[in-house]
Design an enzyme around this catalytic site. Structure first.
Site, PDB file in Angstrom:
ATOM      1  N   HIS A 316      15.572  29.038 -17.201  1.00 50.47           N
ATOM      2  CA  HIS A 316      16.837  28.418 -17.624  1.00 50.47           C
ATOM      3  C   HIS A 316      17.883  29.508 -17.785  1.00 50.47           C
ATOM      4  CE1 HIS A 316      19.676  25.980 -19.931  1.00 50.47           C
ATOM      5  NE2 HIS A 316      18.998  24.939 -19.479  1.00 50.47           N
ATOM      6  N   ASP A 374      13.062  19.662 -17.607  1.00 50.18           N
ATOM      7  CA  ASP A 374      12.591  18.914 -16.432  1.00 50.18           C
ATOM      8  C   ASP A 374      11.091  18.988 -16.232  1.00 50.18           C
ATOM      9  OD1 ASP A 374      15.614  20.028 -15.125  1.00 50.18           O
ATOM     10  OD2 ASP A 374      15.103  17.925 -15.396  1.00 50.18           O
TER      11      ASP A 374
HETATM   12  C1  SDX Z   1      18.613  22.035 -15.925  1.00 48.85           C
HETATM   13  O1  SDX Z   1      22.459  24.730 -17.556  1.00 48.85           O
HETATM   14  C2  SDX Z   1      21.807  23.789 -18.132  1.00 48.85           C
HETATM   15  O2  SDX Z   1      21.895  23.620 -19.359  1.00 48.85           O
HETATM   16  C3  SDX Z   1      20.982  22.886 -17.225  1.00 48.85           C
HETATM   17  C4  SDX Z   1      20.113  21.842 -17.926  1.00 48.85           C
HETATM   18  C5  SDX Z   1      20.964  20.760 -18.570  1.00 48.85           C
HETATM   19  O3  SDX Z   1      20.491  20.099 -19.508  1.00 48.85           O
HETATM   20  O4  SDX Z   1      22.103  20.507 -18.062  1.00 48.85           O
HETATM   21  O5  SDX Z   1      19.321  22.461 -18.919  1.00 48.85           O
HETATM   22  C6  SDX Z   1      19.206  21.106 -16.943  1.00 48.85           C
HETATM   23  O6  SDX Z   1      19.202  22.186 -14.870  1.00 48.85           O
HETATM   24  C7  SDX Z   1      17.344  22.780 -16.240  1.00 48.85           C
HETATM   25  C8  SDX Z   1      16.924  23.794 -15.111  1.00 48.85           C
HETATM   26  C9  SDX Z   1      16.182  22.988 -14.022  1.00 48.85           C
HETATM   27  N1  SDX Z   1      15.947  23.821 -12.839  1.00 48.85           N
HETATM   28  C10 SDX Z   1      14.688  24.249 -12.515  1.00 48.85           C
HETATM   29  O7  SDX Z   1      13.696  24.045 -13.212  1.00 48.85           O
HETATM   30  C11 SDX Z   1      14.612  24.968 -11.178  1.00 48.85           C
HETATM   31  C12 SDX Z   1      13.726  26.213 -11.330  1.00 48.85           C
HETATM   32  N2  SDX Z   1      14.441  27.170 -12.172  1.00 48.85           N
HETATM   33  C13 SDX Z   1      15.332  28.073 -11.561  1.00 48.85           C
HETATM   34  O8  SDX Z   1      15.724  27.925 -10.272  1.00 48.85           O
HETATM   35  C14 SDX Z   1      16.150  28.956 -12.490  1.00 48.85           C
HETATM   36  O9  SDX Z   1      15.349  29.317 -13.549  1.00 48.85           O
HETATM   37  C15 SDX Z   1      17.438  28.365 -12.996  1.00 48.85           C
HETATM   38  C16 SDX Z   1      18.320  27.917 -11.881  1.00 48.85           C
HETATM   39  C17 SDX Z   1      17.175  27.216 -13.899  1.00 48.85           C
HETATM   40  C18 SDX Z   1      18.164  29.464 -13.792  1.00 48.85           C
HETATM   41  O10 SDX Z   1      18.527  30.426 -12.880  1.00 48.85           O
HETATM   42  P1  SDX Z   1      19.364  31.742 -13.355  1.00 48.85           P
HETATM   43  O11 SDX Z   1      19.745  31.663 -14.774  1.00 48.85           O
HETATM   44  O12 SDX Z   1      20.436  31.961 -12.368  1.00 48.85           O
HETATM   45  O13 SDX Z   1      18.270  32.832 -13.299  1.00 48.85           O
HETATM   46  P2  SDX Z   1      17.880  33.588 -11.994  1.00 48.85           P
HETATM   47  O14 SDX Z   1      17.779  32.620 -10.855  1.00 48.85           O
HETATM   48  O15 SDX Z   1      18.791  34.764 -11.853  1.00 48.85           O
HETATM   49  O16 SDX Z   1      16.403  34.054 -12.356  1.00 48.85           O
HETATM   50  C19 SDX Z   1      16.192  35.215 -13.138  1.00 48.85           C
HETATM   51  C20 SDX Z   1      14.904  35.805 -12.572  1.00 48.85           C
HETATM   52  C21 SDX Z   1      14.949  35.961 -11.049  1.00 48.85           C
HETATM   53  O17 SDX Z   1      14.078  37.054 -10.722  1.00 48.85           O
HETATM   54  P3  SDX Z   1      14.813  38.501 -10.412  1.00 48.85           P
HETATM   55  O18 SDX Z   1      15.772  38.250  -9.249  1.00 48.85           O
HETATM   56  O19 SDX Z   1      15.520  38.880 -11.696  1.00 48.85           O
HETATM   57  O20 SDX Z   1      13.654  39.398 -10.046  1.00 48.85           O
HETATM   58  O21 SDX Z   1      13.808  34.904 -12.828  1.00 48.85           O
HETATM   59  C22 SDX Z   1      13.276  34.415 -11.591  1.00 48.85           C
HETATM   60  C23 SDX Z   1      14.314  34.689 -10.516  1.00 48.85           C
HETATM   61  O22 SDX Z   1      13.679  34.888  -9.255  1.00 48.85           O
HETATM   62  N3  SDX Z   1      13.069  32.981 -11.772  1.00 48.85           N
HETATM   63  C24 SDX Z   1      11.990  32.315 -11.374  1.00 48.85           C
HETATM   64  C25 SDX Z   1      12.205  30.982 -11.797  1.00 48.85           C
HETATM   65  N4  SDX Z   1      13.395  30.891 -12.393  1.00 48.85           N
HETATM   66  C26 SDX Z   1      13.936  32.114 -12.381  1.00 48.85           C
HETATM   67  N5  SDX Z   1      10.881  32.706 -10.718  1.00 48.85           N
HETATM   68  C27 SDX Z   1       9.959  31.751 -10.482  1.00 48.85           C
HETATM   69  N6  SDX Z   1      10.071  30.466 -10.865  1.00 48.85           N
HETATM   70  C28 SDX Z   1      11.192  30.037 -11.512  1.00 48.85           C
HETATM   71  N7  SDX Z   1      11.323  28.761 -11.865  1.00 48.85           N
END
Ligand code: SDX
Length: 439
Positions: A316, A374
């Site tokens: 998140h 989720d």
């Molecule tokens: C919602 O914003 C909100 O409040 C949203 C929400 C709401 O109520 O409105 O809470 C609802 O959208 C919840 C999130 C649902 N999405 C997912 O579950 C999809 C999977 N999660 C991700 O794609 C990710 O965690 C995000 C999009 C939710 C957050 O992404 P960020 O904050 O941009 O973080 P990032 O992508 O920069 O990740 C940081 C690191 C990265 O690694 P590095 O590049 O630093 O090496 O963590 C890794 C990412 O690769 N990472 C994951 C991961 N999520 C982040 N690696 C594996 N699996 C994951 N799920």
């Protein structure tokens, strides 16, 4: 806890120094009532000639809001100061809608009036029913509700003065009331079954479940356990500060656009798998994993930079702790399945095993990746009989009140202006046109 100063600043400031000219710029700060203070950079371009740069807005406060507070490190979520855990346990969705819209919990009279207003706006203009027939039966329901909600702006526009608080509230009631009817009709259309109209004697969630699952050829008996479980899911999804879809609604609304069109834009934004589309993606992921013995293989893939696979429902932008909504949903999943007499739901067992292994893995611990809202919601929705393709629609139903509460707050803000970010330009500098014969 910081107390917000009545003046524009907090008495504190940051000094920015141009290391080429040694010129100093004072940037005042503002304190909120809770959470981080902000550095007011509104004059920074005029004074320095530079823009600030923050793609994805990871360090940017886009507005001053009183609606929802999140502390990502501590895993705190409050609507108008009330902890989400208490609201999920002690309140109901329409009461939470009133709270988000008006800032206070309603008394009995206020609540009855609000419920009446929502109930008597649940019907659609009969002409809207023709819209559904234009969609392919297999259309994703998010496409259908995005289009149909946007079409509401054709029915409520000419006489809608968004700067009249009373008219804003009627539009808000219409959106909260009509989204379930539109969603259920989208589902019925996909099945080729007749539409089921709302019934005024039913509660908000019982009404929706009846519109989803009743058929004209037999009586439908509402199940209060399912209705209560859905009500709790809607409470947990109602608002979440300046997330992507809420920011979309605010930006669209900042131009003075019709609120029905703005909520349609919010639905479009929520659809993405990185946002609200994740609940559907979680169920698809669990089905793909299939069994506990394959969990390590998928956790390995999620850690592999060369593999686009991510653990859906994990991570998140704000929560670097367990999403408090996920905790409530995790326990609610057990309760609902038990109430329904479902023993050993394999998807729940698989989700719990996936969570256990991930939370013991250094990659997820170091990156502070926890289950989010989720991760467990889909398991409950599946138990309620909601098809996977409708999961993100459920998120949109719950979040509509948050979108419209934030829209109301923005329109009512005397300092409100059109949102218009700038950019760092790294494209071609000026060059003369080259005629085609010389290219
Ligand atoms: C919602 O914003 C909100 O409040 C949203 C929400 C709401 O109520 O409105 O809470 C609802 O959208 C919840 C999130 C649902 N999405 C997912 O579950 C999809 C999977 N999660 C991700 O794609 C990710 O965690 C995000 C999009 C939710 C957050 O992404 P960020 O904050 O941009 O973080 P990032 O992508 O920069 O990740 C940081 C690191 C990265 O690694 P590095 O590049 O630093 O090496 O963590 C890794 C990412 O690769 N990472 C994951 C991961 N999520 C982040 N690696 C594996 N699996 C994951 N799920």
């Amino acid at each position: 806890m910081n107390k917000k100063n009545t003046e524009s600043g907090s008495g504190n400031s940051y000094t920015l120094i141009d290391n080429k000219t040694n010129k100093k710029y004072e940037l005042p700060t503002q304190d909120g009532t809770d959470g981080p203070s902000v550095i007011d950079i509104r004059k920074i371009y005029a004074e320095t000639g530079c823009f600030t740069f923050d793609p994805g807005f990871t360090s940017t406060a886009s507005c001053d809001s009183k609606i929802t507070y999140i502390d990502g490190e501590a895993g705190i979520l409050r609507y108008r100061g009330y902890p989400i855990q208490e609201l999920a346990e002690k309140s109901d969705y329409l009461e939470v809608c009133y709270l988000l819209l008006h800032g206070e919990l309603p008394n009995a009279t206020e609540k009855d009036e609000f419920v009446h207003n929502i109930t008597y706006h649940t019907m659609l203009d009969e002409r809207i029913l023709f819209f559904f027939r234009g969609f392919p039966r297999a259309a994703h329901p998010m496409a259908v509700i995005c289009g149909t909600v946007g079409a509401l702006s054709a029915f409520y526009h000419d006489n809608l003065d968004i700067y009249d608080p009373r008219q804003r509230m009627i539009a808000s009631h219409r959106l909260i009331a009509k989204l379930p009817t539109i969603a259920a009709m989208a589902y019925k259309y996909s099945l080729g079954q007749p539409f089921i109209y709302p019934r005024n004697e039913l509660s908000y969630c019982a009404n929706f479940l009846r519109m989803m699952f009743a058929v004209p050829c037999e009586d439908y008996k509402s199940n209060p356990v399912l209705a209560r479980a859905l009500d709790k899911i809607f409470i947990l999804h109602a608002d979440h500060e300046q997330n992507a879809s809420t920011s979309t609604v605010r930006l669209a609304g900042s131009t003075g656009a019709n609120p029905f069109a703005c909520v349609s834009a919010g639905i479009a934004s929520l659809w993405g798998p990185a946002h609200g589309g994740a609940n559907e993606a979680v169920l698809n992921m669990l089905h793909e994993i299939g069994s506990k013995d394959r969990v390590p293989e998928f956790v390995k893939r999620a850690k592999d930079k060369n593999d686009p696979f991510r653990l859906m429902g994990f991570g998140h932008r704000v929560y670097k702790n367990y999403d408090p909504r996920a905790a409530v949903l995790r326990s609610s999943a057990h309760e609902v399945l038990e109430d329904l007499g479902v023993k050993n739901e394999p998807l729940l067992e698989l989700a719990i095993e996936l969570e256990r292994i991930a939370l013991e893995d250094d990659y997820f611990v170091e990156k502070k990746l926890f289950p989010n809202v989720d991760f467990y919601s889909g398991i409950i929705l599946k138990a309620l009989g909601i098809p996977t393709s409708m999961f993100t629609v459920m998120f949109a139903l719950g979040r509509t009140v948050g979108w419209i509460a934030q829209w109301n707050e923005m329109i009512a803000d005397p300092e409100q202006k059109i949102g218009r970010p700038r950019q760092l330009y790294s494209g071609a500098t000026e060059r003369a046109f080259v005629p085609i014969e010389k290219r």
